[in-house]
Scaffold this motif. Structure first.
Motif, PDB file in Angstrom:
ATOM      1  N   CYS A  48       0.843  -1.200   0.000  1.00 29.78           N
ATOM      2  CA  CYS A  48       0.000   0.000   0.000  1.00 29.78           C
ATOM      3  C   CYS A  48       0.877   1.247   0.000  1.00 29.78           C
ATOM      4  N   PHE A  49       0.584   2.154  -0.914  1.00 29.39           N
ATOM      5  CA  PHE A  49       1.285   3.436  -0.980  1.00 29.39           C
ATOM      6  C   PHE A  49       0.548   4.447  -0.115  1.00 29.39           C
ATOM      7  N   LEU A  50       1.316   5.238   0.640  1.00 31.69           N
ATOM      8  CA  LEU A  50       0.756   6.303   1.472  1.00 31.69           C
ATOM      9  C   LEU A  50       1.364   7.638   1.074  1.00 31.69           C
ATOM     10  N   GLY A  51       0.520   8.650   0.908  1.00 29.72           N
ATOM     11  CA  GLY A  51       1.009   9.978   0.570  1.00 29.72           C
ATOM     12  C   GLY A  51       0.078  11.047   1.122  1.00 29.72           C
ATOM     13  N   GLU A  52       0.641  12.168   1.526  1.00 29.41           N
ATOM     14  CA  GLU A  52      -0.161  13.271   2.071  1.00 29.41           C
ATOM     15  C   GLU A  52      -0.520  14.261   0.970  1.00 29.41           C
ATOM     16  N   ILE A  53      -1.785  14.631   0.903  1.00 27.64           N
ATOM     17  CA  ILE A  53      -2.273  15.533  -0.150  1.00 27.64           C
ATOM     18  C   ILE A  53      -1.676  16.927   0.021  1.00 27.64           C
ATOM     19  N   VAL A  54      -1.060  17.426  -1.031  1.00 25.94           N
ATOM     20  CA  VAL A  54      -0.549  18.798  -1.023  1.00 25.94           C
ATOM     21  C   VAL A  54      -1.323  19.678  -2.003  1.00 25.94           C
ATOM     22  N   SER A  56      -4.756  19.396  -5.310  1.00 27.61           N
ATOM     23  CA  SER A  56      -5.616  18.624  -6.210  1.00 27.61           C
ATOM     24  C   SER A  56      -6.119  19.555  -7.297  1.00 27.61           C
ATOM     25  N   TYR A  57      -6.322  19.003  -8.492  1.00 29.54           N
ATOM     26  CA  TYR A  57      -6.779  19.818  -9.618  1.00 29.54           C
ATOM     27  C   TYR A  57      -7.397  18.909 -10.670  1.00 29.54           C
ATOM     28  N   GLY A  58      -7.905  19.507 -11.715  1.00 35.18           N
ATOM     29  CA  GLY A  58      -8.513  18.748 -12.800  1.00 35.18           C
ATOM     30  C   GLY A  58     -10.000  19.007 -12.885  1.00 35.18           C
ATOM     31  N   LEU A  59     -10.484  19.282 -14.085  1.00 40.06           N
ATOM     32  CA  LEU A  59     -11.906  19.524 -14.305  1.00 40.06           C
ATOM     33  C   LEU A  59     -12.631  18.239 -14.692  1.00 40.06           C
ATOM     34  N   CYS A  60     -12.133  17.566 -15.712  1.00 44.78           N
ATOM     35  CA  CYS A  60     -12.770  16.326 -16.169  1.00 44.78           C
ATOM     36  C   CYS A  60     -12.354  15.129 -15.330  1.00 44.78           C
ATOM     37  N   GLU A  93      -6.396  19.056   1.689  1.00 45.48           N
ATOM     38  CA  GLU A  93      -4.950  19.213   1.849  1.00 45.48           C
ATOM     39  C   GLU A  93      -4.541  18.848   3.271  1.00 45.48           C
ATOM     40  N   GLY A  94      -3.503  18.027   3.387  1.00 45.67           N
ATOM     41  CA  GLY A  94      -3.033  17.600   4.704  1.00 45.67           C
ATOM     42  C   GLY A  94      -3.538  16.237   5.120  1.00 45.67           C
ATOM     43  N   HIS A  95      -4.535  15.716   4.399  1.00 47.34           N
ATOM     44  CA  HIS A  95      -5.004  14.361   4.684  1.00 47.34           C
ATOM     45  C   HIS A  95      -4.174  13.353   3.892  1.00 47.34           C
ATOM     46  N   THR A  96      -4.293  12.101   4.259  1.00 45.79           N
ATOM     47  CA  THR A  96      -3.451  11.049   3.684  1.00 45.79           C
ATOM     48  C   THR A  96      -4.235  10.199   2.690  1.00 45.79           C
ATOM     49  N   VAL A  97      -3.598   9.892   1.566  1.00 45.00           N
ATOM     50  CA  VAL A  97      -4.185   8.998   0.576  1.00 45.00           C
ATOM     51  C   VAL A  97      -3.503   7.637   0.675  1.00 45.00           C
ATOM     52  N   ILE A 124      -9.100   7.968   1.354  1.00 46.79           N
ATOM     53  CA  ILE A 124      -8.523   9.142   2.000  1.00 46.79           C
ATOM     54  C   ILE A 124      -8.709   9.000   3.500  1.00 46.79           C
ATOM     55  N   ILE A 125      -7.600   9.080   4.218  1.00 47.06           N
ATOM     56  CA  ILE A 125      -7.595   8.940   5.673  1.00 47.06           C
ATOM     57  C   ILE A 125      -7.526  10.335   6.287  1.00 47.06           C
ATOM     58  N   PRO A 126      -8.475  10.694   7.164  1.00 49.73           N
ATOM     59  CA  PRO A 126      -8.582  12.077   7.646  1.00 49.73           C
ATOM     60  C   PRO A 126      -7.564  12.463   8.716  1.00 49.73           C
ATOM     61  N   CYS A 127      -6.296  12.330   8.377  1.00 48.41           N
ATOM     62  CA  CYS A 127      -5.219  12.793   9.249  1.00 48.41           C
ATOM     63  C   CYS A 127      -3.976  12.945   8.389  1.00 48.41           C
ATOM     64  N   SER A 128      -2.983  13.615   8.902  1.00 51.19           N
ATOM     65  CA  SER A 128      -1.750  13.799   8.143  1.00 51.19           C
ATOM     66  C   SER A 128      -0.954  12.501   8.116  1.00 51.19           C
ATOM     67  N   LEU A 129      -0.025  12.411   7.174  1.00 49.52           N
ATOM     68  CA  LEU A 129       0.840  11.234   7.106  1.00 49.52           C
ATOM     69  C   LEU A 129       1.706  11.139   8.359  1.00 49.52           C
ATOM     70  N   GLU A 130       2.149  12.270   8.875  1.00 50.12           N
ATOM     71  CA  GLU A 130       2.953  12.273  10.098  1.00 50.12           C
ATOM     72  C   GLU A 130       2.158  11.703  11.266  1.00 50.12           C
ATOM     73  N   GLN A 131       0.880  12.092  11.387  1.00 55.15           N
ATOM     74  CA  GLN A 131       0.038  11.564  12.463  1.00 55.15           C
ATOM     75  C   GLN A 131      -0.152  10.056  12.325  1.00 55.15           C
ATOM     76  N   LEU A 132      -0.333   9.606  11.094  1.00 59.35           N
ATOM     77  CA  LEU A 132      -0.551   8.183  10.848  1.00 59.35           C
ATOM     78  C   LEU A 132       0.691   7.371  11.211  1.00 59.35           C
ATOM     79  N   LEU A 133       1.863   7.858  10.804  1.00 59.85           N
ATOM     80  CA  LEU A 133       3.108   7.162  11.112  1.00 59.85           C
ATOM     81  C   LEU A 133       3.386   7.166  12.618  1.00 59.85           C
TER      82      LEU A 133
END
Length: 218
Positions: A48-54, A56-60, A93-97, A124-133
């Motif tokens: 499983c890959f974990l990354g913190e949202i910095v 987001s964009y895109g219309l379609c 922003e700041g939540h973890t994917v 999407i996990i409602p906390c930062s990656l730092e909090q999760l780790l």
């Protein structure tokens, strides 16, 4: 590469929870993650890959920019049937994917990121990656110490011989308290945020990542 010690913080395991640079490439067969069968390659384990949202964009189609455990910022493209719209209300922003079975994918603009085609493999996990780790580290330390539980507010130790048991948080089942007063105080002192991370550490810890017997999903 050897499996890390079982007592190590689960989410620090670089095989099960790899940074982007360690993910398998969709055009190669990584023996860490795949076995060769008689007719095709199949997963040998889960990851499983974990990354913190910095950003987001895109219309379609929704594209996420996330920062992984190593600090590398990469793009996650949502190629699900709804192009990520069901996930949109939860993007912050700041939540973890978390992306199950993520692979390095080459996009048409020549960048490399992660392409997600199934909604069931991303959350999407409602906390930062730092909090999760940190939550993962705390659980590992608690399991390793073998010490009696302590109240998460006042610090009083549990005395099972005296029949004085602490009450567990009903959500995360990790934090313990003397009673309602200490539990309420701890909630507003920070457990409200920590609890969300601990719930997900519990979810990850409940699965056997080293043996593949069918795909996980969220």
């Amino acid at each position: 590469m050897p499996e890390p010690n079982a007592l190590k913080s689960l989410l620090r395991n670089d095989i099960t929870f790899p940074a982007f640079s360690d993910l398998p490439n969709e055009n190669d067969v990584d023996p860490t993650y795949y076995d060769e069968g008689p007719y095709r390659f199949s997963p040998r384990r889960h990851w499983c890959f974990l990354g913190e949202i910095v950003d987001s964009y895109g219309l379609c189609r929704i594209l996420l920019r996330v920062k992984d455990k190593d600090g590398e910022v990469v793009t996650i493209g949502l190629y699900t049937d709804d192009r990520g719209q069901a996930l949109a209300p939860h993007i912050k922003e700041g939540h973890t994917v978390a992306v199950l079975y993520g692979e390095q994918h080459g996009f048409m603009d020549m960048t490399v990121g992660i392409r997600v085609e199934e909604a069931s493999v991303i959350r999407i996990i409602p906390c930062s990656l730092e909090q999760l780790l940190k939550a993962s580290d705390d659980v590992a330390a608690r399991n390793l110490s073998g010490q009696s539980r302590c109240c998460g507010s006042c610090g009083k130790e549990e005395n099972t011989s005296g029949n004085k048991h602490l009450r567990l948080c009903s959500r995360c089942k990790q934090a313990s308290y003397c009673g309602e007063v200490c539990q309420k105080k701890a909630w507003f002192d920070g457990h409200k945020a920590d609890c969300k991370a601990l719930v997900w550490v519990k979810w990850f810890a409940a699965r056997n990542w080293g043996v593949f017997n069918g795909y996980f999903d969220f």
